[in-house]
Each structure stands twice: as C-alpha cells, then as structure tokens.
Design a protein around this motif. Structure first.
Motif, PDB file in Angstrom:
ATOM      1  N   UNK A  72      -8.278   9.188 -17.701  1.00  0.00           N
ATOM      2  CA  UNK A  72      -8.944   7.957 -16.669  1.00  0.00           C
ATOM      3  C   UNK A  72     -10.186   8.375 -16.416  1.00  0.00           C
ATOM      4  N   UNK A  73     -10.539   9.547 -15.974  1.00  0.00           N
ATOM      5  CA  UNK A  73     -11.744   9.848 -15.600  1.00  0.00           C
ATOM      6  C   UNK A  73     -12.898   9.702 -16.555  1.00  0.00           C
ATOM      7  N   UNK A  74     -12.421  10.056 -17.853  1.00  0.00           N
ATOM      8  CA  UNK A  74     -13.276   9.869 -18.900  1.00  0.00           C
ATOM      9  C   UNK A  74     -13.764   8.334 -19.296  1.00  0.00           C
ATOM     10  N   UNK A 134       0.720  -0.934  -0.081  1.00  0.00           N
ATOM     11  CA  UNK A 134      -0.066  -0.028  -0.153  1.00  0.00           C
ATOM     12  C   UNK A 134       1.022   1.207   0.045  1.00  0.00           C
ATOM     13  N   UNK A 135       0.209   2.462  -0.359  1.00  0.00           N
ATOM     14  CA  UNK A 135       1.074   3.519  -0.374  1.00  0.00           C
ATOM     15  C   UNK A 135       0.903   4.062   0.967  1.00  0.00           C
ATOM     16  N   UNK A 136       2.075   4.809   1.401  1.00  0.00           N
ATOM     17  CA  UNK A 136       2.019   5.223   2.795  1.00  0.00           C
ATOM     18  C   UNK A 136       0.994   6.373   2.963  1.00  0.00           C
ATOM     19  N   UNK A 137       0.450   7.111   2.044  1.00  0.00           N
ATOM     20  CA  UNK A 137      -0.304   8.282   2.358  1.00  0.00           C
ATOM     21  C   UNK A 137      -1.520   8.520   1.561  1.00  0.00           C
ATOM     22  N   UNK A 138      -1.733   7.823   0.230  1.00  0.00           N
ATOM     23  CA  UNK A 138      -2.837   8.114  -0.697  1.00  0.00           C
ATOM     24  C   UNK A 138      -3.352   6.815  -1.076  1.00  0.00           C
ATOM     25  N   UNK A 139      -4.678   7.022  -1.386  1.00  0.00           N
ATOM     26  CA  UNK A 139      -5.639   5.522  -1.640  1.00  0.00           C
ATOM     27  C   UNK A 139      -6.082   6.061  -3.249  1.00  0.00           C
ATOM     28  N   UNK A 140      -6.284   7.350  -3.444  1.00  0.00           N
ATOM     29  CA  UNK A 140      -6.814   7.501  -4.781  1.00  0.00           C
ATOM     30  C   UNK A 140      -5.703   8.014  -5.641  1.00  0.00           C
ATOM     31  N   UNK A 141      -5.861   7.595  -6.970  1.00  0.00           N
ATOM     32  CA  UNK A 141      -4.789   8.197  -7.772  1.00  0.00           C
ATOM     33  C   UNK A 141      -4.906   9.548  -8.149  1.00  0.00           C
ATOM     34  N   UNK A 151      -1.262   2.165 -12.073  1.00  0.00           N
ATOM     35  CA  UNK A 151      -1.226   1.094 -11.673  1.00  0.00           C
ATOM     36  C   UNK A 151      -2.916   0.732 -11.600  1.00  0.00           C
ATOM     37  N   UNK A 152      -3.502   1.473 -10.655  1.00  0.00           N
ATOM     38  CA  UNK A 152      -4.869   1.393 -10.372  1.00  0.00           C
ATOM     39  C   UNK A 152      -5.933   1.590 -11.553  1.00  0.00           C
ATOM     40  N   UNK A 153      -5.243   2.288 -12.658  1.00  0.00           N
ATOM     41  CA  UNK A 153      -6.313   2.403 -13.834  1.00  0.00           C
ATOM     42  C   UNK A 153      -6.268   0.987 -14.392  1.00  0.00           C
ATOM     43  N   UNK A 154      -5.070   0.318 -14.747  1.00  0.00           N
ATOM     44  CA  UNK A 154      -5.008  -0.976 -15.310  1.00  0.00           C
ATOM     45  C   UNK A 154      -5.755  -2.295 -14.618  1.00  0.00           C
ATOM     46  N   UNK A 155      -5.450  -2.012 -13.171  1.00  0.00           N
ATOM     47  CA  UNK A 155      -6.181  -3.002 -12.453  1.00  0.00           C
ATOM     48  C   UNK A 155      -7.619  -2.778 -12.582  1.00  0.00           C
ATOM     49  N   UNK A 156      -8.245  -1.626 -12.643  1.00  0.00           N
ATOM     50  CA  UNK A 156      -9.518  -1.117 -12.700  1.00  0.00           C
ATOM     51  C   UNK A 156     -10.095  -1.908 -14.070  1.00  0.00           C
ATOM     52  N   UNK A 191     -12.635   5.705 -14.350  1.00  0.00           N
ATOM     53  CA  UNK A 191     -12.143   5.443 -13.179  1.00  0.00           C
ATOM     54  C   UNK A 191     -12.468   6.343 -12.143  1.00  0.00           C
ATOM     55  N   UNK A 192     -13.242   6.031 -11.099  1.00  0.00           N
ATOM     56  CA  UNK A 192     -13.746   7.026  -9.991  1.00  0.00           C
ATOM     57  C   UNK A 192     -12.767   6.785  -8.956  1.00  0.00           C
ATOM     58  N   UNK A 193     -12.712   8.020  -8.242  1.00  0.00           N
ATOM     59  CA  UNK A 193     -11.814   7.991  -6.899  1.00  0.00           C
ATOM     60  C   UNK A 193     -12.154   7.100  -6.005  1.00  0.00           C
ATOM     61  N   UNK A 194     -10.853   6.539  -5.261  1.00  0.00           N
ATOM     62  CA  UNK A 194     -11.161   5.411  -4.701  1.00  0.00           C
ATOM     63  C   UNK A 194     -12.026   5.892  -3.486  1.00  0.00           C
ATOM     64  N   UNK A 195     -12.701   4.786  -2.867  1.00  0.00           N
ATOM     65  CA  UNK A 195     -13.634   4.881  -1.684  1.00  0.00           C
ATOM     66  C   UNK A 195     -13.703   3.700  -0.928  1.00  0.00           C
ATOM     67  N   UNK A 196     -14.209   3.605   0.331  1.00  0.00           N
ATOM     68  CA  UNK A 196     -14.284   2.294   0.993  1.00  0.00           C
ATOM     69  C   UNK A 196     -15.477   1.367  -0.029  1.00  0.00           C
ATOM     70  N   UNK A 197     -16.111   1.965  -0.848  1.00  0.00           N
ATOM     71  CA  UNK A 197     -16.918   0.928  -1.411  1.00  0.00           C
ATOM     72  C   UNK A 197     -16.480   0.021  -2.552  1.00  0.00           C
ATOM     73  N   UNK A 198     -15.080   0.477  -2.718  1.00  0.00           N
ATOM     74  CA  UNK A 198     -14.333  -0.479  -4.027  1.00  0.00           C
ATOM     75  C   UNK A 198     -13.985  -1.749  -3.446  1.00  0.00           C
ATOM     76  N   UNK A 199     -13.916  -2.637  -4.117  1.00  0.00           N
ATOM     77  CA  UNK A 199     -13.466  -3.962  -3.729  1.00  0.00           C
ATOM     78  C   UNK A 199     -11.895  -4.093  -3.417  1.00  0.00           C
ATOM     79  N   UNK A 200     -11.082  -2.961  -3.725  1.00  0.00           N
ATOM     80  CA  UNK A 200      -9.442  -2.841  -3.349  1.00  0.00           C
ATOM     81  C   UNK A 200      -9.634  -1.955  -2.219  1.00  0.00           C
TER      82      UNK A 200
END
Length: 443
Positions: free
Chosen positions: A343-345, A311-318, A397-402, A348-357
């Motif tokens: 990515x937004x278009x 995990x990143x030390x500070x951020x969850x959303x790209x 990373x998060x975009x390709x995984x998405x 890819x939505x901002x990360x939230x606790x609802x995501x599977x990751x």
C-alpha cells in the motif's frame, strides 16, 4: 602437624556449611517477604472491593472517593473493568410506521454503467470459488489484473473477480435461493465461529419485520452445532429459522480461517442476495437495538448517502491500525507488514487532516449500503484485497477507497453513534460452555 591439618579441614567444612545455610536462610527470607508483600497488596485490593460492595453505608462513606464510578480500582471478582463505551443519542425519525420507503429515490449509477463478474477463472472444482492466490503467488498477470480493476473510466462497464465463479448461489439450497430472490431489504450477519451465539435484534417494528429479510449465513458444521444448541425450526418449504433469523448454510467454503469466511457474508451480500436494494450487515457479536428502517433513513436517505460506516474508535490511519493489530497479535506480522509495504509503494499516505476523508479506518462491525453498481464494485475490490492479503478488513478499506478516489463516496458517522446502535457480546468459549455445557466439537 597432622592434628592441625585435620582441625583446619573440619573448620573449612563447617564454614562452607554455615555459608550455604546462611544463603538458604536469606533466600527463604526473601520468598517469605515476597509472599507477605503480595498478600498485603491483595488484601488491600479486596478490602477496596468489599468496602465498595458492602451493604453497610459506613464503609461507603469512608471509601466514597475510591468507590466512585470514575475509579480505576479493579473489581477483583471480575478482573479489570473496561472503560464504559461512550454513547450519544442518534437523531432517528420518530416512527418507522410513518416512513414510506416506496417513495425513496434510488441513487443513479453515473460512472459504472455495468458490472459483471469473472466466471471462467479456473475455479476450484469442488467449490466454484475464485482461484486468486493469497499474497505472494499468481505472478505478474494477477497483479496486472488487480491494478486494472482499481482503475475507473467514465461511463465504463466493469468485469471483476468477486468471490465465487461458478454461479451466484454459493452452494445454497433450492429453498434458500428461492427465499433470497424475494429479499430487497436485508439485515445480514454470519456465524462461522463455534463460540458465537445467535443474538436476536430488539426494537424491530412490525413494519420492518415484514419488510426486511433477516439472513444469518453459516457453514454446514456451524449449522449442525446450532441445531444442537439453539432452537432451530423448519418451515413447510424447507427453510431453517432461529427466531427472526433465516439460517442459510453455504457449502464448500474456500477458507480454513473463520475470519476469512466471515468476510464472504460481510462483503459479498450483493452476490449472495442479488435482488437486494439495501442491506445492513451486523457482526454476530452485536445485538442490534435499533429498528433497521430507521437506520436506513438516518444514515442513507436523509442526506442522500448510499454507503455508511462508522469511524474507528481509536485510529485514523491504516498504518496505526496495522501496528495495533501486530501488538495485539491479530494476524501474522510478516503478512501485515507485506500488505502495508504494498500500500505504501502504491501511494497510500498516512491519514492526515489534509485528506478529504475524516478517517481511513472504519469500524466494520456494521456496514449500511445501497446496492448501487459502484458500491457493489467497491465491495468486490475490498473482498479481493482481503483475499490477497489478510482478513483484517479495516486495513484494506481505506486503500480501496483511496484508489477509487472521488468516484466512491461514503458517509462515516461518529463512533459514539455506533455504540448506541448495538449491545456488544464478545466471542467467548467460556461463556458458550457455561451456557450450554460440555466441550465444543464441530468436526
């Protein structure tokens, strides 16, 4: 009348001179006051530092609250001290000698049944690297190919762009190609920055030394620099060694940016070492302090994972990471903004606790993976995003995984464990010159 006019003129001149003099005196008073104030602050800070470092116990007692480990007062001899990195114990197996890697079952390829690479894509005539243009070029055909490569179907065979097109040796020497053909377990790193220094891993067992290939990828200029400033030995087969690391130079690298060239060593290990079954990629600024076999057992084999990253030390959303990268001037703001808009278009939505990751942003200084076809495909697609947009791989990373969805499964371990795997050494030109002396010239 004439006498009155002359006296008034003299009075006006004297008044103007006195007024100018008063302004000068006032200005000098402000300057002196500022210097005195700054000196008092500096003396106070130095007194804190001296008292905390003084061998006299009386000062330690008087200043005990300021000298505590949790104090935010700076050490004036070193600048502001960074916060200590949070570490946590890693539940490793007790002894790597007791691990029988031959009994580990490989992860079956359930979705991607075949993976091949596009070899006829008008490569650069000198290097053989793919000619996918950076963001903004290539027309609709390139974007169509990019979109199609991110779509997966059941029991499919995939053919993708993946770095170089001519062959899978990337300009390696015959001796190096012969060496990597025998590598099934790999610890890899790369030095493409003239300020980097080779760090030898510690706590590596005799068993792991025999099992793993420790591969350090460099370019030709860096190799010349390392030969001059490091102890590099040549074996009877023509291979170059620096301690435990086998130095493998890559010729005619396609980028002028060291960060992009480093992504080749990071994301294309499955092409550079095609026989590899498992690999651990380590940033050149890190000193690995854990046995690599224990790392594979802890993060892959124990719970059946095939891809592990911190995990990143500070951020969850790209998007958070993109904003932080712009604030720190890690790369061109327009390029970062363009990448985020794409990515937004594309959903890819901002990360939230609802995501599977648990996070969309990894710490990419270490990547632990089994070389399955799905993981190799992910690495190719990840590299293509780095090639198209920016070398900030944490953004893509998060975009390709998405885009791959549930098909690509990975394990994100806590950042505090990441801190326990390594000792961090920043890239520093001053430190490099202090160690070796002289200016750095890799031309």
């Amino acid at each position: 009348m004439v006498l009155y006019a002359r006296s008034w003129k003299n009075f006006s001149r004297d008044f103007a001179a006195r007024r100018m003099m008063s302004k000068v005196v006032l200005f000098l008073a402000f300057v002196v006051a500022g210097i005195v104030w700054a000196s008092m602050i500096r003396i106070a800070l130095y007194s804190d530092t001296w008292a905390c470092q003084s061998p006299l116990s009386c000062f330690s007692v008087i200043w005990s609250s300021r000298c505590s480990k949790t104090s935010n007062f700076p050490d004036m001899t070193k600048g502001y001290a960074p916060k200590p990195r949070k570490r946590c114990p890693i539940p490793f197996a007790k002894d790597p000698q007791g691990l029988d890697h031959s009994k580990v079952r490989r992860t079956p390829d359930q979705l991607v049944k075949g993976l091949s690479y596009i070899m006829e894509d008008e490569p650069d005539v000198n290097s053989g690297w793919q000619s996918l243009p950076p963001f903004g070029g290539g027309g609709q055909k390139r974007w169509f190919e990019r979109g199609e490569s991110l779509k997966l179907n059941t029991t499919m065979k995939v053919k993708v762009h993946c770095g170089f097109t001519r062959s899978s040796d990337a300009g390696m020497t015959v001796a190096d190609m012969r060496y990597v053909k025998g590598c099934k377990y790999v610890v890899a790193s790369g030095i493409f920055n003239p300020y980097s220094i080779i760090h030898q891993p510690t706590n590596v067992s005799v068993h792991s030394r025999k099992l793993f290939c420790f591969v350090m990828l460099v370019d030709e200029k860096i190799l010349s620099l390392l030969k001059y400033r490091e102890t590099v030995e040549e074996d009877i087969h023509g291979g170059l060694w620096a301690g435990i690391w086998r130095l493998i130079p890559l010729k005619h690298l396609p980028y002028n940016e060291t960060r992009r060239n480093e992504e080749i060593s990071k994301l294309l290990i499955h092409r550079l070492v095609p026989q590899a079954q498992y690999s651990i990629w380590v940033s050149s600024k890190m000193v690995l302090v854990a046995d690599p076999l224990l790392i594979l057992e802890r993060y892959l084999w124990r719970e059946g994972h095939s891809f592990a990253i911190s995990q990143h030390g500070y951020h969850h959303s790209i998007y958070e990471e993109a904003n932080a990268s712009k604030r720190r001037k890690k790369y061109s703001r327009p390029r970062i903004d363009a990448q985020m808009k794409v990515y937004q278009s594309e959903g890819l939505e901002p990360w939230s606790t609802k995501k599977r990751v648990i996070s969309d942003v990894p710490e990419t200084s270490i990547i632990i993976r089994e070389h399955t076809m799905m993981n190799n495909l992910f690495s190719c697609l990840w590299f293509n995003e780095v090639h198209l947009f920016t070398p900030l791989d944490q953004l893509s990373f998060g975009y390709v995984a998405h885009r791959l969805g549930e098909s690509f499964k990975y394990f994100m371990f806590p950042f505090c464990e990441f801190n326990s795997l390594f000792e961090l050494h920043s890239h520093s030109s001053d430190r490099f010159e202090m160690r070796f002396g002289g200016e750095i010239n890799v031309a």
